[in-house]
Design a protein around this motif. Structure first.
Motif, PDB file in Angstrom:
ATOM      1  N   ALA A   1      22.887  10.117  21.946  1.00  0.00           N
ATOM      2  CA  ALA A   1      21.911   9.013  21.845  1.00  0.00           C
ATOM      3  C   ALA A   1      22.489   7.729  22.425  1.00  0.00           C
ATOM      4  O   ALA A   1      21.822   7.014  23.176  1.00  0.00           O
ATOM      5  N   ILE A   2      23.732   7.424  22.067  1.00  0.00           N
ATOM      6  CA  ILE A   2      24.369   6.194  22.553  1.00  0.00           C
ATOM      7  C   ILE A   2      24.535   6.251  24.076  1.00  0.00           C
ATOM      8  O   ILE A   2      24.269   5.276  24.786  1.00  0.00           O
TER       9      ILE A   2
ATOM     10  N   TYR B   1      17.842  -0.008  33.750  1.00  0.00           N
ATOM     11  CA  TYR B   1      16.857  -1.075  33.523  1.00  0.00           C
ATOM     12  C   TYR B   1      17.378  -2.407  34.067  1.00  0.00           C
ATOM     13  O   TYR B   1      16.642  -3.170  34.690  1.00  0.00           O
TER      14      TYR B   1
ATOM     15  N   THR C   1      22.785   8.087  26.347  1.00  0.00           N
ATOM     16  CA  THR C   1      21.503   7.997  27.073  1.00  0.00           C
ATOM     17  C   THR C   1      20.903   6.602  26.971  1.00  0.00           C
ATOM     18  O   THR C   1      20.341   6.097  27.951  1.00  0.00           O
ATOM     19  N   THR C   2      21.071   5.951  25.840  1.00  0.00           N
ATOM     20  CA  THR C   2      20.588   4.578  25.696  1.00  0.00           C
ATOM     21  C   THR C   2      21.344   3.650  26.648  1.00  0.00           C
ATOM     22  O   THR C   2      20.758   2.789  27.312  1.00  0.00           O
ATOM     23  N   GLY C   3      22.654   3.848  26.711  1.00  0.00           N
ATOM     24  CA  GLY C   3      23.476   3.031  27.614  1.00  0.00           C
ATOM     25  C   GLY C   3      23.081   3.221  29.067  1.00  0.00           C
ATOM     26  O   GLY C   3      22.961   2.251  29.814  1.00  0.00           O
TER      27      GLY C   3
ATOM     28  N   SER D   1      20.136   4.261  30.175  1.00  0.00           N
ATOM     29  CA  SER D   1      18.797   3.683  30.368  1.00  0.00           C
ATOM     30  C   SER D   1      18.871   2.171  30.545  1.00  0.00           C
ATOM     31  O   SER D   1      18.224   1.603  31.427  1.00  0.00           O
ATOM     32  N   LEU D   2      19.658   1.522  29.693  1.00  0.00           N
ATOM     33  CA  LEU D   2      19.779   0.059  29.772  1.00  0.00           C
ATOM     34  C   LEU D   2      20.445  -0.368  31.078  1.00  0.00           C
ATOM     35  O   LEU D   2      20.071  -1.376  31.674  1.00  0.00           O
TER      36      LEU D   2
END
Lengths: 170, 110
Positions: free
Chosen positions: B19-20, B30, B22-24, B26-27
């Motif tokens: 999770a960490i 972005y 994939t979030t990283g 994505s950000l």
């Protein structure tokens, strides 16, 4: 031999001074301006943050109408003309011009905002000269975005003119 | 700790790590793509109340790509096109120089 040595010494000295001068920062502002940036740093940064928000609002507003013009008006007209065997190369070229100009506007706007955000993040109290140098860069990027918006307006006006000509020819 | 408990712990740690990561990613995408600078949903850039008006609920006009081409059709087209072009006039000189000028920012001229 001694003369050659002295000549070589002066050549090396001149080269050293040239290199040293490249390393020195180019001072874009006067001492008065530097002091003013340092003294009004908070106010300047606050103005820049307000400008970020205003620019964002303007970008959304213009972007909406650019999309309406391209997707709602320019493209469907060319498709309908094609359907009626009335394709007009000038209108097709104008569609391409508008599309390219819109892509450029978006890309240049992003670069401008990136640069502006970096400027806002700088500490103008500690680095007023570097801050001002960055401000000059941001101004250049803003001018590019301004030119892009004016170009889009120009192409939109051209669309009006071309359709009026087409209407007269029918 | 039982093997079941250990497996559950490993599952939790691996899930959190995924999770960490994939979030990283994505950000990072972005931010690097520049979309962050177009996003008005981020704090400080939300639209003001007066920007959200009833006009926003109206559907935008879309010229029908099917049908005949007549003078009347083009007159109607021009009416809508001119409305859109006139709307651009609200910001006739957007992103003008003056907003970043020395005088506007309180920096004395050289």
């Amino acid at each position: 031999m001694k003369k050659k040595g002295i000549t070589l010494y002066y050549i090396i000295l001149m080269l050293f001074l040239q290199v040293a001068s490249f390393g020195a920062p180019v001072l874009a502002i006067s001492e008065g301006q530097e002091n003013a940036v340092r003294a009004h740093c908070d106010v300047i940064r606050s103005s820049l943050r307000d400008l970020q928000k205003t620019d964002s609002r303007i970008r959304v507003y213009l972007g909406r109408y650019y999309d309406n013009i391209l997707i709602g008006l320019i493209k469907p007209l060319n498709l309908r003309l094609l359907d009626n065997d009335l394709s007009d190369i000038s209108l097709i070229n104008n569609q391409n011009d508008f599309n390219e100009a819109q892509v450029k506007f978006k890309s240049d706007y992003i670069e401008y905002q990136k640069s502006l955000e970096e400027l806002v993040a700088m500490d103008c109290k500690m680095e007023p000269v570097a801050f001002y140098d960055r401000l000059v860069d941001v101004r250049k990027r803003r001018k590019i975005v301004n030119d892009d918006a004016l170009k889009l307006r120009e192409v939109a006006d051209e669309q009006v003119r071309l359709v009026e000509v087409l209407k007269e020819e029918l | 700790m039982t093997s079941g408990g250990r497996n559950l712990l490993i599952l939790g740690v691996v899930s959190a790590a995924i999770a960490i990561t994939t979030t990283g990613v994505s950000l990072t995408i972005y931010h690097n793509s520049g979309d962050i600078y177009l996003d008005r949903s981020r704090p400080g850039f939300l639209p003001d109340e007066e920007e959200i008006s009833e006009d926003d609920t109206e559907e935008e006009y879309v010229f029908d790509k099917n049908g005949a081409i007549t003078k009347e059709v083009l007159e109607e087209y021009l009416k809508h096109l001119n409305e859109e072009v006139d709307a651009l006039e609200l910001y006739a000189d957007p992103f003008a120089d003056e907003m970043l000028s020395d005088s506007k920012l309180g920096i004395p001229e050289e």
